[in-house]
Design a protein around this motif. Structure first.
Motif, PDB file in Angstrom:
ATOM      1  N   ILE A 165      29.956  51.806   2.369  1.00 41.82           N
ATOM      2  CA  ILE A 165      29.289  52.839   1.567  1.00 41.82           C
ATOM      3  C   ILE A 165      28.859  53.963   2.513  1.00 41.82           C
ATOM      4  N   VAL A 166      29.389  55.154   2.296  1.00 43.45           N
ATOM      5  CA  VAL A 166      29.092  56.293   3.162  1.00 43.45           C
ATOM      6  C   VAL A 166      27.850  56.997   2.622  1.00 43.45           C
ATOM      7  N   ILE A 167      26.817  57.116   3.433  1.00 46.33           N
ATOM      8  CA  ILE A 167      25.552  57.671   2.947  1.00 46.33           C
ATOM      9  C   ILE A 167      25.268  59.079   3.450  1.00 46.33           C
ATOM     10  N   HIS A 168      26.088  59.593   4.372  1.00 45.40           N
ATOM     11  CA  HIS A 168      25.899  60.980   4.818  1.00 45.40           C
ATOM     12  C   HIS A 168      27.228  61.540   5.306  1.00 45.40           C
ATOM     13  N   SER A 169      27.287  62.848   5.442  1.00 46.29           N
ATOM     14  CA  SER A 169      28.546  63.514   5.780  1.00 46.29           C
ATOM     15  C   SER A 169      28.734  63.755   7.272  1.00 46.29           C
ATOM     16  N   GLU A 170      27.764  63.375   8.092  1.00 48.03           N
ATOM     17  CA  GLU A 170      27.867  63.623   9.533  1.00 48.03           C
ATOM     18  C   GLU A 170      28.570  62.464  10.244  1.00 48.03           C
ATOM     19  N   VAL A 171      29.678  62.059   9.690  1.00 48.12           N
ATOM     20  CA  VAL A 171      30.447  60.942  10.257  1.00 48.12           C
ATOM     21  C   VAL A 171      31.465  61.492  11.246  1.00 48.12           C
ATOM     22  N   THR A 172      31.537  60.883  12.413  1.00 53.72           N
ATOM     23  CA  THR A 172      32.508  61.299  13.420  1.00 53.72           C
ATOM     24  C   THR A 172      33.673  60.319  13.454  1.00 53.72           C
ATOM     25  N   ALA A 173      34.775  60.761  14.036  1.00 63.48           N
ATOM     26  CA  ALA A 173      35.946  59.890  14.154  1.00 63.48           C
ATOM     27  C   ALA A 173      35.637  58.673  15.025  1.00 63.48           C
ATOM     28  N   ASP A 174      34.868  58.878  16.077  1.00 67.76           N
ATOM     29  CA  ASP A 174      34.524  57.759  16.959  1.00 67.76           C
ATOM     30  C   ASP A 174      33.696  56.719  16.216  1.00 67.76           C
ATOM     31  N   TRP A 175      32.711  57.184  15.444  1.00 63.85           N
ATOM     32  CA  TRP A 175      31.888  56.246  14.669  1.00 63.85           C
ATOM     33  C   TRP A 175      32.748  55.489  13.671  1.00 63.85           C
ATOM     34  N   LEU A 176      33.659  56.211  13.000  1.00 60.49           N
ATOM     35  CA  LEU A 176      34.491  55.603  11.983  1.00 60.49           C
ATOM     36  C   LEU A 176      35.361  54.484  12.566  1.00 60.49           C
ATOM     37  N   LEU A 177      36.018  54.763  13.683  1.00 60.21           N
ATOM     38  CA  LEU A 177      36.882  53.750  14.301  1.00 60.21           C
ATOM     39  C   LEU A 177      36.073  52.548  14.763  1.00 60.21           C
ATOM     40  N   HIS A 178      34.899  52.814  15.342  1.00 60.90           N
ATOM     41  CA  HIS A 178      34.020  51.740  15.795  1.00 60.90           C
ATOM     42  C   HIS A 178      33.590  50.867  14.619  1.00 60.90           C
ATOM     43  N   ARG A 179      33.255  51.518  13.491  1.00 58.25           N
ATOM     44  CA  ARG A 179      32.815  50.765  12.305  1.00 58.25           C
ATOM     45  C   ARG A 179      33.965  49.959  11.724  1.00 58.25           C
ATOM     46  N   PHE A 180      35.151  50.536  11.670  1.00 59.55           N
ATOM     47  CA  PHE A 180      36.304  49.803  11.157  1.00 59.55           C
ATOM     48  C   PHE A 180      36.596  48.573  12.024  1.00 59.55           C
ATOM     49  N   ALA A 181      36.466  48.742  13.323  1.00 58.47           N
ATOM     50  CA  ALA A 181      36.694  47.615  14.235  1.00 58.47           C
ATOM     51  C   ALA A 181      35.728  46.479  13.907  1.00 58.47           C
ATOM     52  N   GLN A 182      34.468  46.809  13.656  1.00 61.61           N
ATOM     53  CA  GLN A 182      33.481  45.790  13.298  1.00 61.61           C
ATOM     54  C   GLN A 182      33.834  45.107  11.974  1.00 61.61           C
ATOM     55  N   LEU A 183      34.226  45.912  10.986  1.00 65.40           N
ATOM     56  CA  LEU A 183      34.567  45.364   9.677  1.00 65.40           C
ATOM     57  C   LEU A 183      35.790  44.449   9.744  1.00 65.40           C
ATOM     58  N   LEU A 184      36.651  44.699  10.709  1.00 65.04           N
ATOM     59  CA  LEU A 184      37.847  43.874  10.868  1.00 65.04           C
ATOM     60  C   LEU A 184      37.577  42.599  11.654  1.00 65.04           C
ATOM     61  N   GLY A 185      36.381  42.524  12.243  1.00 66.35           N
ATOM     62  CA  GLY A 185      36.018  41.316  12.975  1.00 66.35           C
ATOM     63  C   GLY A 185      36.114  41.426  14.479  1.00 66.35           C
ATOM     64  N   VAL A 186      36.274  42.644  15.021  1.00 68.22           N
ATOM     65  CA  VAL A 186      36.263  42.842  16.472  1.00 68.22           C
ATOM     66  C   VAL A 186      34.821  42.657  16.946  1.00 68.22           C
ATOM     67  N   GLU A 187      34.583  41.702  17.819  1.00 65.58           N
ATOM     68  CA  GLU A 187      33.213  41.359  18.205  1.00 65.58           C
ATOM     69  C   GLU A 187      32.560  42.404  19.102  1.00 65.58           C
ATOM     70  N   HIS A 188      33.323  42.966  20.026  1.00 74.67           N
ATOM     71  CA  HIS A 188      32.738  43.939  20.950  1.00 74.67           C
ATOM     72  C   HIS A 188      33.646  45.166  21.035  1.00 74.67           C
ATOM     73  N   PRO A 189      33.548  46.050  20.044  1.00 75.10           N
ATOM     74  CA  PRO A 189      34.406  47.240  20.043  1.00 75.10           C
ATOM     75  C   PRO A 189      34.164  48.113  21.272  1.00 75.10           C
ATOM     76  N   LYS A 190      35.235  48.608  21.858  1.00 73.35           N
ATOM     77  CA  LYS A 190      35.139  49.496  23.002  1.00 73.35           C
ATOM     78  C   LYS A 190      34.688  50.878  22.553  1.00 73.35           C
ATOM     79  N   HIS A 191      34.200  51.670  23.505  1.00 74.46           N
ATOM     80  CA  HIS A 191      33.770  53.029  23.178  1.00 74.46           C
ATOM     81  C   HIS A 191      34.887  54.044  23.398  1.00 74.46           C
ATOM     82  N   ASN A 192      35.831  53.687  24.240  1.00 79.88           N
ATOM     83  CA  ASN A 192      36.970  54.564  24.458  1.00 79.88           C
ATOM     84  C   ASN A 192      37.899  54.496  23.240  1.00 79.88           C
TER      85      ASN A 192
END
Length: 311
Positions: free
Chosen positions: A79-106
């Motif tokens: 559920i997206v609650i604000h419009s200030e979403v960045t591509a880095d945040w999005l990829l990091h969040r998707f990684a978590q939702l997919l079950g990646v335990e420790h998503p990288k920052h790069n």
């Protein structure tokens, strides 16, 4: 005595908090649900659900989520609650939702983690289904490009990730920021407002699920609810909830059109009804506070004759 006890209810029938137990399989929503399930089962990639405010998108998203078999799908609801979403945040969040335990920052590293995780899920025979509510918040070209890149991830001709966007019509405008992504939309569903028959069935369904007695809302009052609510589930809920409260405060279980009109006036809904004849005549009244005169546009003679034939 409480509000619920007064009407013999087990739960609030018209709360606007989304609850899958109250999901009503109306014609448009049932069709939408079936189409979305099919698109996900067939790994079609990107599906789109469009609807105005209060059309039932959030309820449908939760119903779809609940209906997906956990043994068949790796599913998540974002559920997206604000419009200030960045591509880095999005990829990091998707990684978590997919079950990646420790998503990288790069970015390249997290994309590698996402790809590896998708392959593992696919090898288990599961389909990845990511449902995104309030998707109109994704309003940048950068984000659209990231979705396109993720949808390009395939294995043996199968898409390894599937998205369902639920959002306001602005979602279509956002997709135009990346034409290749827009062309990848495999399914578009437009949620329509309820007609009067839908409204009456919807109200009866919610009363029944809440444990109420048949006829709690009389037919004439239900028809008037449709008039004021204009087929919007959210507005119908607000009106019906306030109507039950009005009856409770007046200590009467006999709900009337007059009581409903009073509630509609308090909610500032009475003056929002369109005038069909004025619309046909091309009349566009100016909103209060505007100094310009009412506008009159060209009349559609065929529409006018059709309207008069019904009288």
């Amino acid at each position: 005595m409480s509000y619920l006890d007064f009407y013999g209810l087990q739960r609030e029938p018209f709360s606007n908090v989304p609850d899958p137990i109250f999901f009503w399989n109306g014609r448009s929503h049932e069709t939408a649900l079936n189409k979305l399930r099919f698109a996900l089962e067939q790994r079609r990639g990107l599906s789109l659900v469009i609807g105005e405010i209060g059309a039932g998108k959030t309820t449908l998203s939760r119903r779809l989520f609940e209906s997906l078999d956990e043994t068949r799908f790796h599913k998540a609801l974002l559920i997206v609650i604000h419009s200030e979403v960045t591509a880095d945040w999005l990829l990091h969040r998707f990684a978590q939702l997919l079950g990646v335990e420790h998503p990288k920052h790069n970015k390249l590293e997290v994309l590698g983690q996402i790809y590896d995780r998708l392959r593992i899920i696919d090898e288990k025979g599961q389909i990845v289904a990511l449902l995104i509510d309030e998707a109109q918040m994704f309003g940048t070209r950068e984000l659209m490009e990231e979705f396109r890149g993720l949808l390009n991830i395939e294995a043996q001709g199968r898409k390894l990730i599937n998205f369902v966007f639920f959002g306001l019509p602005e979602v279509e405008e956002n997709l135009q920021l990346d034409e290749p992504l827009r062309q990848r939309v495999a399914l578009r569903v437009n949620l329509q407002r309820y007609d009067e028959a839908d409204t009456l069935a919807y109200l009866a369904h919610r009363v029944n699920v809440a444990g109420g007695k048949k006829g709690l809302i009389p037919p004439d009052v239900a028809a008037r609810l449709h008039f004021h609510g204009q087929g919007s589930p959210r507005v119908l809920n607000a009106l019906a909830d306030n109507l039950l409260l009005e009856g409770f405060l007046q200590k009467t279980r006999t709900l009337t059109v007059a009581m409903l009109d009073k509630v509609a006036a308090e909610l500032n809904l009475q003056e929002s009804q369109p005038d069909p004849l004025a619309d046909i005549l091309g009349h566009r009244p100016v909103k209060p506070g505007r100094k310009s005169k009412d506008e009159w546009q060209e009349v559609d003679l065929n529409k006018l004759l059709g309207f008069l034939d019904k009288k």
